[in-house]
Design a protein around this motif. Structure first.
Motif, mmCIF file in Angstrom:
data_model
loop_
_atom_site.group_PDB
_atom_site.id
_atom_site.type_symbol
_atom_site.label_atom_id
_atom_site.label_comp_id
_atom_site.label_asym_id
_atom_site.label_seq_id
_atom_site.Cartn_x
_atom_site.Cartn_y
_atom_site.Cartn_z
ATOM 1 N N ARG A 128 -6.087 -3.652 -5.729
ATOM 2 C CA ARG A 128 -6.944 -2.479 -5.909
ATOM 3 C C ARG A 128 -8.400 -2.916 -6.041
ATOM 4 O O ARG A 128 -8.709 -4.106 -6.126
ATOM 5 C CB ARG A 128 -6.527 -1.729 -7.177
ATOM 6 C CG ARG A 128 -6.664 -2.565 -8.448
ATOM 7 C CD ARG A 128 -6.600 -1.722 -9.699
ATOM 8 N NE ARG A 128 -6.536 -2.516 -10.910
ATOM 9 C CZ ARG A 128 -7.559 -3.119 -11.502
ATOM 10 N NH1 ARG A 128 -8.762 -3.058 -10.952
ATOM 11 N NH2 ARG A 128 -7.403 -3.809 -12.631
ATOM 12 N N LYS A 136 0.835 -1.203 0.000
ATOM 13 C CA LYS A 136 0.000 0.000 0.000
ATOM 14 C C LYS A 136 0.877 1.262 0.000
ATOM 15 O O LYS A 136 0.565 2.255 -0.677
ATOM 16 C CB LYS A 136 -0.925 -0.014 1.213
ATOM 17 C CG LYS A 136 -2.044 -1.046 1.125
ATOM 18 C CD LYS A 136 -3.037 -0.679 0.044
ATOM 19 C CE LYS A 136 -4.190 -1.670 -0.029
ATOM 20 N NZ LYS A 136 -5.066 -1.586 1.158
ATOM 21 N N LYS A 164 -14.438 -4.769 -2.772
ATOM 22 C CA LYS A 164 -13.629 -4.406 -3.952
ATOM 23 C C LYS A 164 -14.214 -4.954 -5.253
ATOM 24 O O LYS A 164 -13.697 -4.673 -6.325
ATOM 25 C CB LYS A 164 -12.197 -4.938 -3.780
ATOM 26 C CG LYS A 164 -11.437 -4.281 -2.648
ATOM 27 C CD LYS A 164 -10.013 -4.814 -2.546
ATOM 28 C CE LYS A 164 -9.257 -4.072 -1.445
ATOM 29 N NZ LYS A 164 -7.858 -4.547 -1.309
ATOM 30 N N THR A 169 2.365 1.813 -3.454
ATOM 31 C CA THR A 169 1.382 2.099 -4.508
ATOM 32 C C THR A 169 0.475 3.271 -4.137
ATOM 33 O O THR A 169 -0.605 3.429 -4.713
ATOM 34 C CB THR A 169 0.509 0.851 -4.785
ATOM 35 O OG1 THR A 169 -0.174 0.471 -3.581
ATOM 36 C CG2 THR A 169 1.356 -0.313 -5.288
ATOM 37 N N ASP A 170 0.907 4.092 -3.203
ATOM 38 C CA ASP A 170 0.132 5.264 -2.758
ATOM 39 C C ASP A 170 -1.274 4.871 -2.311
ATOM 40 O O ASP A 170 -2.258 5.597 -2.555
ATOM 41 C CB ASP A 170 0.044 6.312 -3.883
ATOM 42 C CG ASP A 170 1.410 6.890 -4.241
ATOM 43 O OD1 ASP A 170 2.235 7.071 -3.328
ATOM 44 O OD2 ASP A 170 1.649 7.141 -5.439
ATOM 45 N N GLY A 171 -1.359 3.725 -1.651
ATOM 46 C CA GLY A 171 -2.626 3.289 -1.075
ATOM 47 C C GLY A 171 -3.559 2.583 -2.044
ATOM 48 O O GLY A 171 -4.621 2.095 -1.637
ATOM 49 N N LYS A 172 -3.186 2.509 -3.314
ATOM 50 C CA LYS A 172 -4.094 1.941 -4.322
ATOM 51 C C LYS A 172 -4.120 0.416 -4.301
ATOM 52 O O LYS A 172 -5.166 -0.204 -4.483
ATOM 53 C CB LYS A 172 -3.687 2.418 -5.720
ATOM 54 C CG LYS A 172 -3.761 3.928 -5.937
ATOM 55 C CD LYS A 172 -3.400 4.273 -7.371
ATOM 56 C CE LYS A 172 -3.416 5.761 -7.611
ATOM 57 N NZ LYS A 172 -2.307 6.455 -6.925
ATOM 58 N N ASP A 179 -2.711 -4.570 -9.243
ATOM 59 C CA ASP A 179 -3.772 -5.068 -10.116
ATOM 60 C C ASP A 179 -4.032 -6.561 -9.901
ATOM 61 O O ASP A 179 -5.182 -7.002 -9.945
ATOM 62 C CB ASP A 179 -3.381 -4.834 -11.587
ATOM 63 C CG ASP A 179 -3.222 -3.356 -11.902
ATOM 64 O OD1 ASP A 179 -4.221 -2.627 -11.811
ATOM 65 O OD2 ASP A 179 -2.088 -2.930 -12.221
#
Length: 349
Positions: free
Chosen positions: A260, A224, A285, A227-230, A233
């Motif tokens: 994500r 996280k 999600k 990946t800036d919290g994203k 894939d």
């Protein structure tokens, strides 16, 4: 011919056996190298009994050269370098009738359900034989089968350029998932494993790989952060028998937490223990969990990449031993599994 026969569980004997006679529609192959698989390590002590009765010759990851061609066979010549796809499907069950052979309800493998490639020769039907380039090292041909598992997992995930990936498990299967993924995407790949030696193999052979040791940091939190919290894939679970670490989610749940929204989790690990999942985390999600088993026609794809030099087989090969040393080889992997990825058996001399 000589073959490595599992006479009793935990006991191989290197002995003279009858050389198979090539039947119509078959190809007789002189084995050059065969690879020890994780499944073989379960066959060795009898974990697969009664599926693998003894005496028995395992070996389902193999490569060699065409020695003789049976009546009705075309497209091969004596001396061709070839790999063997060990999968045998029934063609009649619901999955087979839909063309989804890895889900065959009576799926069998050469070297698991019937005598395999830990021998100097093997004869198999033509459709199981795949020609490789003549320049490909014999050792690399023996790795086509396990690469097929990595490519199949990526095809199940529909990995495409731009996808970021996390792989739980940097062992044999995790490494081939990584190598297959690198033929499809240049984006960041995270490798999670408690063994630094295995993480180093991944990082030393590919760029843009971030390694995470779950004994030192929480993998989900690390992914996280990067990946800036994203989240990523796609997340692959390739562990099976997982070890629990304080404060770290179980692997499949960690995979779900690390993707994500609308991401995918692909599960390959064949562990016997229940794996706790909080389905609310998946539902929020609207993500997917996909299973992946063996391969499904990926031999051609693998061989194309091997022929072109797009893969790194040397990263997988930890040691090469002669076929007559099979007992020592299995004991080595059994007792020091953390130090070895692929041990190859040499049947060429």
């Amino acid at each position: 011919m000589k073959a490595a026969v599992l006479e009793t569980y935990n006991n191989f004997v290197w002995k003279e056996v009858v050389t198979p006679k090539v039947k119509p529609g078959e190809v007789l192959i002189r084995i050059k190298f065969a690879s020890i698989c994780g499944s073989d390590m379960h066959i060795f002590p009898g974990d697969f009994h009664p599926r693998t009765p003894i005496p028995f010759t395992p070996g389902h990851e193999m490569g060699g050269v065409v020695e003789e061609i049976g009546e009705g066979v075309s497209g091969f010549e004596v001396g061709d370098k070839v790999a063997v796809d060990p999968i045998i499907w029934c063609g009649k069950c619901p999955a087979c009738l839909r063309g989804h052979y890895p889900a065959c309800t009576s799926l069998k493998l050469v070297g698991v359900d019937l005598d395999g490639g830990f021998a100097e020769y093997i004869s198999v039907p033509q459709h199981m034989v795949f020609k490789t380039a003549s320049h490909l090292p014999d050792e690399h041909v023996a790795l086509v089968e396990i690469y097929g598992i990595g490519f199949h997992a990526n095809n199940r995930a529909e990995t495409k350029d731009g996808d970021s990936i996390a792989i739980w498990g940097a062992g044999r299967v995790g490494q081939v998932i990584l190598q297959a993924a690198r033929t499809k995407t240049k984006s960041t790949i995270f490798m999670v494993d408690p063994l630094d030696k295995r993480l180093e193999i991944a990082k030393n052979h590919y760029e843009n790989v971030i390694t995470i040791n779950p004994t030192k940091e929480n993998p989900v939190e690390a992914i996280k952060k990067y990946t800036d919290g994203k989240g990523v894939d796609i997340a692959f679970e390739a562990i099976g028998h997982a070890h629990e670490f304080d404060g770290v989610p179980t692997p499949i749940r960690a995979c779900i937490q690390s993707i994500r929204g609308a991401g995918k989790v692909v599960v390959l690990g064949l562990g016997d223990d229940p794996a706790p999942i909080v389905f609310k985390e998946l539902i929020w999600k609207e993500a997917k969990i996909v299973a992946s088993r063996v391969s499904h026609g990926e031999f051609t794809e693998v061989i194309e990449h091997l022929n072109a030099g797009n893969l790194k087989p040397e990263a997988l090969i930890s040691k090469v031993m002669h076929g007559s040393q099979i007992q020592q080889a299995f004991e080595l992997v059994q007792n020091e599994s953390q130090n070895y990825l692929k041990v190859l058996l040499d049947f060429s001399s």
